[in-house]
Design an enzyme around this catalytic site. Structure first.
Site, PDB file in Angstrom:
ATOM      1  N   ILE A   9       0.014  13.082  -4.191  1.00  0.00           N
ATOM      2  CA  ILE A   9       0.363  13.885  -5.365  1.00  0.00           C
ATOM      3  C   ILE A   9       1.047  15.167  -4.898  1.00  0.00           C
ATOM      4  CG2 ILE A   9      -0.507  15.131  -7.384  1.00  0.00           C
ATOM      5  CD1 ILE A   9      -2.863  13.179  -7.444  1.00  0.00           C
ATOM      6  N   TYR A  14       4.040  22.109  -4.076  1.00  0.00           N
ATOM      7  CA  TYR A  14       3.454  21.237  -3.058  1.00  0.00           C
ATOM      8  C   TYR A  14       4.442  20.227  -2.473  1.00  0.00           C
ATOM      9  CZ  TYR A  14      -1.234  23.043  -3.897  1.00  0.00           C
ATOM     10  OH  TYR A  14      -2.330  23.864  -3.979  1.00  0.00           O
ATOM     11  N   GLU A 190     -13.684  16.438  -6.372  1.00  0.00           N
ATOM     12  CA  GLU A 190     -14.589  16.326  -5.222  1.00  0.00           C
ATOM     13  C   GLU A 190     -16.049  16.238  -5.665  1.00  0.00           C
ATOM     14  OE1 GLU A 190     -13.741  18.561  -1.434  1.00  0.00           O
ATOM     15  OE2 GLU A 190     -15.579  19.608  -2.043  1.00  0.00           O
TER      16      GLU A 190
END
Length: 283
Positions: A9, A14, A190
């Site tokens: 992703i 990013y 997470e």
């Protein structure tokens, strides 16, 4: 030949990590297998030169933090039919690079193993009650203080495709339920991953060298390294983080109180024999 789907992703800033990621994974990652890359991005044009039979671009919107990470399992399931054509699926954070050959024998599940996770480098030596599990009972990722074995990081995870997709669906359902209630878990995706693996006997645990953080000195080999995000952009600004002024005295005092409280909660949960309930979504 085994077929591997790498899930990646990269939205917003990013995308700067892709070049290094792709180059090092092509050089070192599971060289006896056929590796495909499923790139989820809001800027397909930036990846046009990489589009080939093994690089698949999937357009997504750049959701605000933390939805872009919390909804990762939703993104994976949007290409479920395509992923079913592969033997294994693995997700990696965007700013990771391989530093040496990673073999099928060391990285893929074997025997009764189905799911592969990585022990969190920041908590590999911590008491289980000091690990940052989601402790709020009203969330779908709740973990009592007496439960858990290894706290794992959400940056490197995967496994056999059938088991991985089942995990994605289970976590997706839990996230959807929590979002309807207005609940955002402490460590987002997470937190759900750590809840999911508790009590399972089909999990392979990779040591922290498979997600080695910058600035750490761990007694394990550095196999997958982390590229510092701050080198490229202001992470706090991207996440809209609020910087609060605190004193060292306040930090020390509050940390000590929290430490004693965690130990107390651990003893209470042990005495009352708290457990993580069987998952109603995974049947």
């Amino acid at each position: 030949m085994r077929r591997i789907a790498v899930l990646y992703i990269c939205t917003g800033p990013y995308k700067v990590f892709w070049d290094q990621f792709y180059e090092t994974y092509e050089q070192y990652f599971l060289k006896e297998s056929e590796v495909h890359y499923f790139v989820f991005t809001d800027d397909k044009e930036s990846f046009a030169k990489y589009t080939n039979e093994r690089v698949h671009l999937i357009g997504i919107n750049n959701a605000p933090w933390p939805l872009i990470t919390l909804l990762r399992f939703h993104y994976f399931l949007s290409v479920e039919d395509e992923l079913k054509q592969f033997d294994y699926c693995y997700f990696f954070n965007s700013n990771l690079i391989c530093t040496r050959n990673i073999t099928e024998e060391e990285f893929l599940p074997s025997g009764n193993e189905k799911i592969v996770v990585t022990i969190h480098p920041g908590y590999c030596n911590s008491k289980i009650y000091d690990c940052p599990y989601e402790r709020r009972k009203e969330t779908g990722a709740y973990v009592p203080y007496n439960c858990g074995e290894h706290y794992v990081i959400g940056a490197v995870e995967g496994g056999e495709t059938e088991a991985f997709l089942k995990m994605c669906k289970t976590i997706q359902s839990r996230i959807n339920d929590d979002l309807k209630k207005g609940n955002i878990t402490k460590w987002h995706d997470e937190s759900y991953l750590n809840h999911y693996i508790i009590g399972r006997n089909d999990v392979k645990y990779l040591h922290p060298g498979y997600c080695y953080p910058m600035g750490f000195d761990l007694p394990v080999e550095k196999i997958i390294d982390t590229v510092p995000k701050l080198k490229y952009f202001d992470v706090d600004s991207f996440k809209n983080a609020e910087k609060k002024k605190v004193t060292l005295r306040n930090i020390t005092s509050s940390s000590r109180v929290r430490m004693y409280l965690r130990k107390l909660y651990y003893l209470i949960d042990c005495l009352t024999m708290k457990t993580v309930k069987p998952d109603k979504y995974s049947s």
